[in-house]
Design a protein around this motif. Structure first.
Motif, PDB file in Angstrom:
ATOM      1  N   TYR A 124      28.136  27.307   2.812  1.00 19.17           N
ATOM      2  CA  TYR A 124      28.516  25.970   2.353  1.00 19.17           C
ATOM      3  C   TYR A 124      29.858  25.555   2.945  1.00 19.17           C
ATOM      4  O   TYR A 124      30.009  24.474   3.521  1.00 19.17           O
ATOM      5  CB  TYR A 124      28.583  25.946   0.824  1.00 19.17           C
ATOM      6  N   GLY A 125      30.872  26.411   2.820  1.00 11.69           N
ATOM      7  CA  GLY A 125      32.187  26.091   3.345  1.00 11.69           C
ATOM      8  C   GLY A 125      32.185  25.904   4.849  1.00 11.69           C
ATOM      9  O   GLY A 125      32.828  24.991   5.377  1.00 11.69           O
ATOM     10  N   LYS A 126      31.472  26.773   5.552  1.00 13.50           N
ATOM     11  CA  LYS A 126      31.413  26.667   7.012  1.00 13.50           C
ATOM     12  C   LYS A 126      30.773  25.363   7.457  1.00 13.50           C
ATOM     13  O   LYS A 126      31.249  24.710   8.396  1.00 13.50           O
ATOM     14  CB  LYS A 126      30.638  27.862   7.588  1.00 13.50           C
ATOM     15  N   THR A 127      29.688  24.971   6.781  1.00  7.25           N
ATOM     16  CA  THR A 127      29.006  23.740   7.198  1.00  7.25           C
ATOM     17  C   THR A 127      29.836  22.503   6.875  1.00  7.25           C
ATOM     18  O   THR A 127      29.844  21.533   7.642  1.00  7.25           O
ATOM     19  CB  THR A 127      27.617  23.630   6.547  1.00  7.25           C
ATOM     20  N   LYS A 128      30.555  22.537   5.765  1.00  7.51           N
ATOM     21  CA  LYS A 128      31.440  21.412   5.442  1.00  7.51           C
ATOM     22  C   LYS A 128      32.589  21.319   6.453  1.00  7.51           C
ATOM     23  O   LYS A 128      33.010  20.216   6.833  1.00  7.51           O
ATOM     24  CB  LYS A 128      31.994  21.557   4.029  1.00  7.51           C
ATOM     25  N   LEU A 129      33.090  22.466   6.892  1.00  9.38           N
ATOM     26  CA  LEU A 129      34.155  22.469   7.886  1.00  9.38           C
ATOM     27  C   LEU A 129      33.654  21.931   9.223  1.00  9.38           C
ATOM     28  O   LEU A 129      34.370  21.185   9.906  1.00  9.38           O
ATOM     29  CB  LEU A 129      34.712  23.882   8.043  1.00  9.38           C
ATOM     30  N   PHE A 130      32.436  22.279   9.597  1.00  4.97           N
ATOM     31  CA  PHE A 130      31.838  21.706  10.801  1.00  4.97           C
ATOM     32  C   PHE A 130      31.761  20.181  10.683  1.00  4.97           C
ATOM     33  O   PHE A 130      32.036  19.454  11.639  1.00  4.97           O
ATOM     34  CB  PHE A 130      30.437  22.272  11.037  1.00  4.97           C
ATOM     35  N   GLY A 131      31.388  19.700   9.493  1.00  7.38           N
ATOM     36  CA  GLY A 131      31.319  18.257   9.275  1.00  7.38           C
ATOM     37  C   GLY A 131      32.651  17.589   9.511  1.00  7.38           C
ATOM     38  O   GLY A 131      32.742  16.530  10.161  1.00  7.38           O
ATOM     39  N   GLU A 132      33.713  18.184   8.983  1.00  6.28           N
ATOM     40  CA  GLU A 132      35.058  17.654   9.209  1.00  6.28           C
ATOM     41  C   GLU A 132      35.372  17.573  10.699  1.00  6.28           C
ATOM     42  O   GLU A 132      35.878  16.558  11.203  1.00  6.28           O
ATOM     43  CB  GLU A 132      36.099  18.551   8.544  1.00  6.28           C
ATOM     44  N   ARG A 133      35.091  18.649  11.394  1.00 11.52           N
ATOM     45  CA  ARG A 133      35.456  18.718  12.811  1.00 11.52           C
ATOM     46  C   ARG A 133      34.666  17.719  13.646  1.00 11.52           C
ATOM     47  O   ARG A 133      35.213  17.108  14.575  1.00 11.52           O
ATOM     48  CB  ARG A 133      35.240  20.151  13.321  1.00 11.52           C
ATOM     49  N   VAL A 180      22.742  18.704   6.608  1.00 10.14           N
ATOM     50  CA  VAL A 180      23.326  17.695   5.715  1.00 10.14           C
ATOM     51  C   VAL A 180      24.839  17.652   5.816  1.00 10.14           C
ATOM     52  O   VAL A 180      25.445  16.579   5.878  1.00 10.14           O
ATOM     53  CB  VAL A 180      22.902  17.957   4.253  1.00 10.14           C
ATOM     54  N   ASN A 181      25.477  18.823   5.828  1.00  6.98           N
ATOM     55  CA  ASN A 181      26.941  18.887   5.751  1.00  6.98           C
ATOM     56  C   ASN A 181      27.640  18.745   7.089  1.00  6.98           C
ATOM     57  O   ASN A 181      28.831  18.407   7.129  1.00  6.98           O
ATOM     58  CB  ASN A 181      27.369  20.202   5.110  1.00  6.98           C
ATOM     59  N   ALA A 182      26.932  18.991   8.171  1.00 10.82           N
ATOM     60  CA  ALA A 182      27.563  18.934   9.497  1.00 10.82           C
ATOM     61  C   ALA A 182      26.936  17.851  10.382  1.00 10.82           C
ATOM     62  O   ALA A 182      27.624  16.949  10.859  1.00 10.82           O
ATOM     63  CB  ALA A 182      27.471  20.290  10.182  1.00 10.82           C
ATOM     64  N   LEU A 183      25.615  17.940  10.596  1.00  7.41           N
ATOM     65  CA  LEU A 183      24.970  16.964  11.478  1.00  7.41           C
ATOM     66  C   LEU A 183      24.961  15.564  10.872  1.00  7.41           C
ATOM     67  O   LEU A 183      25.116  14.568  11.601  1.00  7.41           O
ATOM     68  CB  LEU A 183      23.535  17.404  11.787  1.00  7.41           C
ATOM     69  N   GLY A 184      24.792  15.472   9.549  1.00 10.22           N
ATOM     70  CA  GLY A 184      24.800  14.165   8.898  1.00 10.22           C
ATOM     71  C   GLY A 184      26.108  13.421   9.120  1.00 10.22           C
ATOM     72  O   GLY A 184      26.122  12.281   9.605  1.00 10.22           O
ATOM     73  N   PRO A 185      27.247  14.040   8.786  1.00  6.06           N
ATOM     74  CA  PRO A 185      28.535  13.400   9.061  1.00  6.06           C
ATOM     75  C   PRO A 185      28.734  13.085  10.540  1.00  6.06           C
ATOM     76  O   PRO A 185      29.327  12.060  10.887  1.00  6.06           O
ATOM     77  CB  PRO A 185      29.542  14.433   8.577  1.00  6.06           C
ATOM     78  N   LYS A 186      28.253  13.964  11.421  1.00  5.38           N
ATOM     79  CA  LYS A 186      28.363  13.711  12.857  1.00  5.38           C
ATOM     80  C   LYS A 186      27.617  12.450  13.244  1.00  5.38           C
ATOM     81  O   LYS A 186      28.149  11.587  13.972  1.00  5.38           O
ATOM     82  CB  LYS A 186      27.813  14.910  13.639  1.00  5.38           C
ATOM     83  N   GLU A 227      19.493  29.047   3.106  1.00  7.85           N
ATOM     84  CA  GLU A 227      19.018  27.811   3.749  1.00  7.85           C
ATOM     85  C   GLU A 227      20.115  27.232   4.633  1.00  7.85           C
ATOM     86  O   GLU A 227      20.515  26.075   4.516  1.00  7.85           O
ATOM     87  CB  GLU A 227      18.594  26.793   2.685  1.00  7.85           C
ATOM     88  N   GLU A 228      20.592  28.055   5.541  1.00 10.53           N
ATOM     89  CA  GLU A 228      21.726  27.663   6.369  1.00 10.53           C
ATOM     90  C   GLU A 228      21.400  26.440   7.228  1.00 10.53           C
ATOM     91  O   GLU A 228      22.243  25.545   7.389  1.00 10.53           O
ATOM     92  CB  GLU A 228      22.160  28.821   7.263  1.00 10.53           C
ATOM     93  N   LYS A 229      20.201  26.365   7.758  1.00  9.39           N
ATOM     94  CA  LYS A 229      19.840  25.225   8.610  1.00  9.39           C
ATOM     95  C   LYS A 229      19.853  23.933   7.822  1.00  9.39           C
ATOM     96  O   LYS A 229      20.334  22.900   8.311  1.00  9.39           O
ATOM     97  CB  LYS A 229      18.461  25.449   9.238  1.00  9.39           C
TER      98      LYS A 229
END
Length: 292
Positions: A126-135, A78-84, A71-73
């Motif tokens: 999971y790790g990749k999407t969290k890293l996107f969120g950070e960036r 949640v982990n990348a677009l939400g924080p953005k 469920e990558e999308k």
């Protein structure tokens, strides 16, 4: 003072954060997914336009690590677009943001204690999407504190400590991976320190924004962590029989997601900057087990 917005307020850290903020006397807007979909730019924008907010604490996350592989999308949302979305609204209104990230960004092939200065890398969704969120947060220019936390467990929600206790209740042996090295982190301790940072920011005594490692101590291998959990369960009378923990490799276990083999973190930057003692996770096991 305007209220503090807490997203992911029904998760194991979010509940603890809300409880602590209320004890400190703050007004809280506690939002679970059904209250605010942080993946929706329109919903986030509408809330910020209609509600005065002094600070945002983002505890929302897609944490089903293996499920994320399929469920990558959803995980990215949640982990990348939400924080953005939160970061952009905060930046526009000069609202500070506190965000919880993960030790999984340190799956970079290095061993030993990881520091914030080294390069990141991760092999799982999971790790990749969290890293996107950070960036996304850092790129927005918002005043933000990002805490990379690891192996979180606590009184609320699902976690490894509760899973081990539940499985042991009906078994006399468990198979647990022996090639994952990391730092368990108590949710309540993390929440207390998040609220300390929030209080410092709102009282203008915190200007040290950036990325920080945050974890409990000592470091431990996953199967040994399970043994400590079961020993504590027996000690407090929640487990009446012996349970043998059999070590197996991650490959033998067959998990879909590739987890870091060594995600131990050095949290000196956090401790020195905020002058806070890091938690001994062993002191939080009993309250977590009793949370069952």
């Amino acid at each position: 003072m305007n209220p503090i917005l807490v997203t992911g307020a029904r998760g194991q850290v979010g509940v603890e954060v809300c409880e602590k903020l209320l004890i400190l006397g703050y007004k809280v807007i506690a939002c679970g997914h059904s209250d605010l979909d942080i993946t929706s730019e329109n919903e986030v924008s509408s809330l910020f336009e209609s509600t005065p907010i002094s600070l945002v604490i983002n505890c929302a996350a897609y944490t089903a690590v293996d499920k994320a592989e399929d469920e990558e999308k959803a995980a990215y949302a949640v982990n990348a677009l939400g924080p953005k979305n939160l970061a952009l609204e905060c930046k526009e209104r000069d609202i500070p943001l506190i965000h919880i990230s993960t030790d999984y960004v340190y799956d970079n092939g290095k061993t030993g204690l990881h520091t914030e200065n080294e390069g990141t890398g991760t092999r799982c969704v999971y790790g990749k999407t969290k890293l996107f969120g950070e960036r996304f947060i850092l790129d927005s220019g918002v005043r933000a504190v990002i805490l990379r936390a690891s192996w979180i467990f606590g009184r609320y929600g699902k976690n490894f400590v509760k899973a081990m206790a539940n499985l042991a209740a009906s078994r006399d042996s468990l198979k647990v991976v022996c090639d994952e090295f990391g730092n368990p982190t108590p949710a309540r301790a993390l929440a207390d320190d998040i609220c300390y940072i929030a209080d410092s920011i709102l009282n203008d005594s915190c200007t040290d924004f950036g990325v920080y490692n945050y974890c409990g101590y000592p470091s431990i291998v996953r199967n040994d962590f399970a043994r400590v959990i079961l020993d504590k369960a027996r000690e407090i009378g929640m487990l009446s029989h012996d349970v043998e923990v059999h070590p197996i490799t991650s490959e033998e276990f067959g998990a879909k997601a590739k987890r870091p083999a060594d995600s131990r973190m050095n949290s000196d930057k956090f401790a020195n900057t905020f002058r806070r003692d890091l938690p001994d996770w062993r002191l939080y096991l009993e309250e977590t087990l009793r949370g069952l």
